[in-house]
Enzyme design. Structure first.
Site, PDB file in Angstrom:
ATOM      1  N   ALA A  64       0.858  -1.184   0.000  1.00  0.00           N
ATOM      2  CA  ALA A  64       0.000   0.000   0.000  1.00  0.00           C
ATOM      3  C   ALA A  64       0.892   1.231   0.000  1.00  0.00           C
ATOM      4  O   ALA A  64       2.042   1.182   0.450  1.00  0.00           O
ATOM      5  CB  ALA A  64      -0.888  -0.016   1.235  1.00  0.00           C
ATOM      6  N   GLY A 107       0.700  -5.185   0.704  1.00  0.00           N
ATOM      7  CA  GLY A 107      -0.400  -5.330  -0.246  1.00  0.00           C
ATOM      8  C   GLY A 107       0.053  -5.912  -1.570  1.00  0.00           C
ATOM      9  O   GLY A 107      -0.737  -6.518  -2.294  1.00  0.00           O
ATOM     10  N   GLU A 110      -0.048  -9.547  -1.014  1.00  0.00           N
ATOM     11  CA  GLU A 110      -1.474  -9.917  -0.990  1.00  0.00           C
ATOM     12  C   GLU A 110      -2.048  -9.928  -2.406  1.00  0.00           C
ATOM     13  O   GLU A 110      -2.866 -10.788  -2.746  1.00  0.00           O
ATOM     14  CB  GLU A 110      -2.246  -8.939  -0.101  1.00  0.00           C
ATOM     15  CG  GLU A 110      -1.898  -9.109   1.376  1.00  0.00           C
ATOM     16  CD  GLU A 110      -2.499  -8.022   2.252  1.00  0.00           C
ATOM     17  OE1 GLU A 110      -2.336  -6.832   1.915  1.00  0.00           O
ATOM     18  OE2 GLU A 110      -3.123  -8.357   3.268  1.00  0.00           O
ATOM     19  N   GLU A 130       4.087  -5.313   7.272  1.00  0.00           N
ATOM     20  CA  GLU A 130       3.199  -4.323   7.883  1.00  0.00           C
ATOM     21  C   GLU A 130       3.479  -4.096   9.360  1.00  0.00           C
ATOM     22  O   GLU A 130       3.347  -2.992   9.872  1.00  0.00           O
ATOM     23  CB  GLU A 130       1.729  -4.744   7.710  1.00  0.00           C
ATOM     24  CG  GLU A 130       1.193  -4.588   6.300  1.00  0.00           C
ATOM     25  CD  GLU A 130       1.360  -5.826   5.438  1.00  0.00           C
ATOM     26  OE1 GLU A 130       2.238  -6.666   5.747  1.00  0.00           O
ATOM     27  OE2 GLU A 130       0.624  -5.947   4.448  1.00  0.00           O
TER      28      GLU A 130
HETATM   29  N1  CAA Z   1       4.539   3.395  -0.384  1.00  0.00           N
HETATM   30  C1  CAA Z   1       4.920   4.592  -0.858  1.00  0.00           C
HETATM   31  N2  CAA Z   1       6.091   4.826  -1.478  1.00  0.00           N
HETATM   32  C2  CAA Z   1       6.914   3.776  -1.599  1.00  0.00           C
HETATM   33  C3  CAA Z   1       6.596   2.513  -1.120  1.00  0.00           C
HETATM   34  C4  CAA Z   1       5.345   2.332  -0.488  1.00  0.00           C
HETATM   35  N3  CAA Z   1       4.921   1.145  -0.046  1.00  0.00           N
HETATM   36  N4  CAA Z   1       7.617   1.676  -1.375  1.00  0.00           N
HETATM   37  C5  CAA Z   1       8.552   2.415  -2.011  1.00  0.00           C
HETATM   38  N5  CAA Z   1       8.127   3.687  -2.138  1.00  0.00           N
HETATM   39  C6  CAA Z   1       8.828   4.824  -2.741  1.00  0.00           C
HETATM   40  C7  CAA Z   1       9.910   5.352  -1.823  1.00  0.00           C
HETATM   41  O1  CAA Z   1       9.371   6.221  -0.853  1.00  0.00           O
HETATM   42  C8  CAA Z   1      10.819   6.035  -2.811  1.00  0.00           C
HETATM   43  O2  CAA Z   1      10.248   7.273  -3.143  1.00  0.00           O
HETATM   44  P1  CAA Z   1      11.181   8.604  -3.229  1.00  0.00           P
HETATM   45  O3  CAA Z   1      12.082   8.352  -4.426  1.00  0.00           O
HETATM   46  O4  CAA Z   1      10.203   9.703  -3.458  1.00  0.00           O
HETATM   47  O5  CAA Z   1      11.945   8.680  -1.955  1.00  0.00           O
HETATM   48  C9  CAA Z   1      10.720   5.134  -4.038  1.00  0.00           C
HETATM   49  O6  CAA Z   1       9.510   4.386  -3.899  1.00  0.00           O
HETATM   50  C10 CAA Z   1      11.851   4.148  -4.135  1.00  0.00           C
HETATM   51  O7  CAA Z   1      11.926   3.466  -2.910  1.00  0.00           O
HETATM   52  P2  CAA Z   1      13.323   3.131  -2.203  1.00  0.00           P
HETATM   53  O8  CAA Z   1      14.288   4.235  -2.424  1.00  0.00           O
HETATM   54  O9  CAA Z   1      13.027   2.747  -0.789  1.00  0.00           O
HETATM   55  O10 CAA Z   1      13.765   1.886  -3.097  1.00  0.00           O
HETATM   56  P3  CAA Z   1      14.638   0.623  -2.705  1.00  0.00           P
HETATM   57  O11 CAA Z   1      14.786  -0.147  -3.957  1.00  0.00           O
HETATM   58  O12 CAA Z   1      15.867   1.055  -1.961  1.00  0.00           O
HETATM   59  O13 CAA Z   1      13.739  -0.206  -1.642  1.00  0.00           O
HETATM   60  C11 CAA Z   1      11.732  -1.306  -0.883  1.00  0.00           C
HETATM   61  C12 CAA Z   1      12.561  -0.820  -2.099  1.00  0.00           C
HETATM   62  C13 CAA Z   1      12.490  -2.375  -0.103  1.00  0.00           C
HETATM   63  C14 CAA Z   1      10.458  -1.878  -1.474  1.00  0.00           C
HETATM   64  C15 CAA Z   1      11.439  -0.117   0.056  1.00  0.00           C
HETATM   65  O14 CAA Z   1      10.982   0.975  -0.717  1.00  0.00           O
HETATM   66  C16 CAA Z   1      10.410  -0.431   1.096  1.00  0.00           C
HETATM   67  O15 CAA Z   1      10.716  -1.009   2.121  1.00  0.00           O
HETATM   68  N6  CAA Z   1       9.124  -0.020   0.852  1.00  0.00           N
HETATM   69  C17 CAA Z   1       8.038  -0.213   1.798  1.00  0.00           C
HETATM   70  C18 CAA Z   1       7.573  -1.649   1.825  1.00  0.00           C
HETATM   71  C19 CAA Z   1       6.454  -1.824   2.823  1.00  0.00           C
HETATM   72  O16 CAA Z   1       6.589  -1.576   4.005  1.00  0.00           O
HETATM   73  N7  CAA Z   1       5.276  -2.285   2.327  1.00  0.00           N
HETATM   74  C20 CAA Z   1       4.102  -2.475   3.135  1.00  0.00           C
HETATM   75  C21 CAA Z   1       3.190  -1.275   3.012  1.00  0.00           C
HETATM   76  S1  CAA Z   1       1.799  -1.410   4.065  1.00  0.00           S
HETATM   77  C22 CAA Z   1       0.720  -2.431   3.304  1.00  0.00           C
HETATM   78  O17 CAA Z   1       0.911  -2.872   2.191  1.00  0.00           O
HETATM   79  C23 CAA Z   1      -0.476  -2.788   4.116  1.00  0.00           C
HETATM   80  C24 CAA Z   1      -1.810  -2.749   3.501  1.00  0.00           C
HETATM   81  O18 CAA Z   1      -2.076  -3.269   2.427  1.00  0.00           O
HETATM   82  C25 CAA Z   1      -2.884  -2.089   4.260  1.00  0.00           C
END
Ligand code: CAA
Length: 256
Positions: A64, A107, A110, A130
């Protein structure tokens, strides 16, 4: 620019690409609505017999959109009506193949698990992180992951946020097959074409019975199976397939 791009590699196969590479294909509210519209339309499209869902090389979907959730409370989350977006995928009668490269997190994991078949590239990563954000999966992650890989492996992932590599996911039963990263979409499209060449009513009934049967007692599931199996004896495609076998020729299916 569209957050989800629809391509039609063949008349019977649809390819949906998540298209937010700058955000690792994070599932923004707009992207989810676009996905819902596509799945609702493809469900009604009589030509479409299989759907491939993919992201890009770096991410299937990183979950998400955290930036769209950071200031959001429970009432607003509920008002977004995200359940309808997921329901459109869950209720889609066409076989769905997820072609996963890179991150399938939260997500995104999922979403992959909503598919019927998962083809993973060698570099794919699956996880439900999450808990690290102070929340928990809300689109089937606790349930689908547990059913796919069992309670103890699911708990390990869900409670620590630890992820699985593609080969670990294959060994755990989370994915259907692992291929080279560059072959993921090609392999998923090849599978989709094979399925699209099958009699569509048989395909639809198999998908329906597998999914419905997972959530009911075994006796009920077997009854569903038997009734659907008998139903298929009334189709033109069953007559054509068996006749073609006996006549030693290729069948031509009409979808009736
Ligand atoms: N939401 C919003 N933006 C995201 C994102 C997310 N889930 N994942 C990555 N991005 C964005 C980053 O903020 C970044 O944006 P900026 O360039 O503006 O800073 C861009 O994408 C690139 O991300 P990274 O620089 O972090 O890229 P990376 O290759 O080094 O790492 C990653 C990739 C491991 C996926 C890392 O971005 C990460 O950990 N993302 C979050 C993953 C996460 O926690 N997902 C669960 C979300 S909650 C959920 O899904 C629950 C639900 O359904 C209700």
């Amino acid at each position: 620019m569209a957050a989800v791009v629809l391509e039609r590699p063949t008349v019977h196969v649809a390819l949906l690409r998540l298209n937010r590479p700058e955000a690792r294909n994070a599932l923004s509210p707009e992207l989810r609505e676009e996905l819902r519209e596509h799945f609702l339309a493809l469900a009604q499209d009589r030509d479409c017999r299989a759907i491939v869902l993919t992201g890009d090389r770096r991410a299937f979907a990183a979950g998400a959109d955290i930036k769209a959730m950071v200031a959001t409370g429970p009432a607003e989350m509920m008002a977004r009506g995200d359940e309808a977006n997921w329901a459109a995928i869950r209720d889609c009668p066409k076989p769905i193949i997820a072609a996963v490269n890179g991150y399938a997190l939260g997500g995104g994991c999922e979403l992959a698990m909503s598919a019927d078949i998962i083809v993973a590239g060698q570099g794919a990563t699956f996880g439900q992180p999450e808990v690290r954000l102070g929340i928990m999966p809300g689109a089937g992650g606790t349930q689908r992951l547990t059913r796919a890989i069992g309670k103890h492996r699911a708990m390990l992932m869900l409670l620590t946020g630890a992820s699985l590599s593609a080969t670990e996911a294959l060994a755990a039963g989370l994915v259907s097959k692992v291929v080279d990263d560059e072959s993921t979409v090609e392999e998923a499209l090849a599978l989709a074409s094979r399925i699209a060449a099958m009699p569509p009513i048989a395909v639809a009934e198999i998908k329906r019975v597998v999914l419905a049967g997972m959530d009911v007692p075994l006796d009920t599931a077997i009854m569903l199976e038997r009734r659907a199996a008998y139903l298929l004896f009334g189709t033109e495609d069953k007559r054509e397939a068996m006749t073609a076998f006996i006549e030693k020729r290729s069948p031509v299916f009409s979808g009736t």
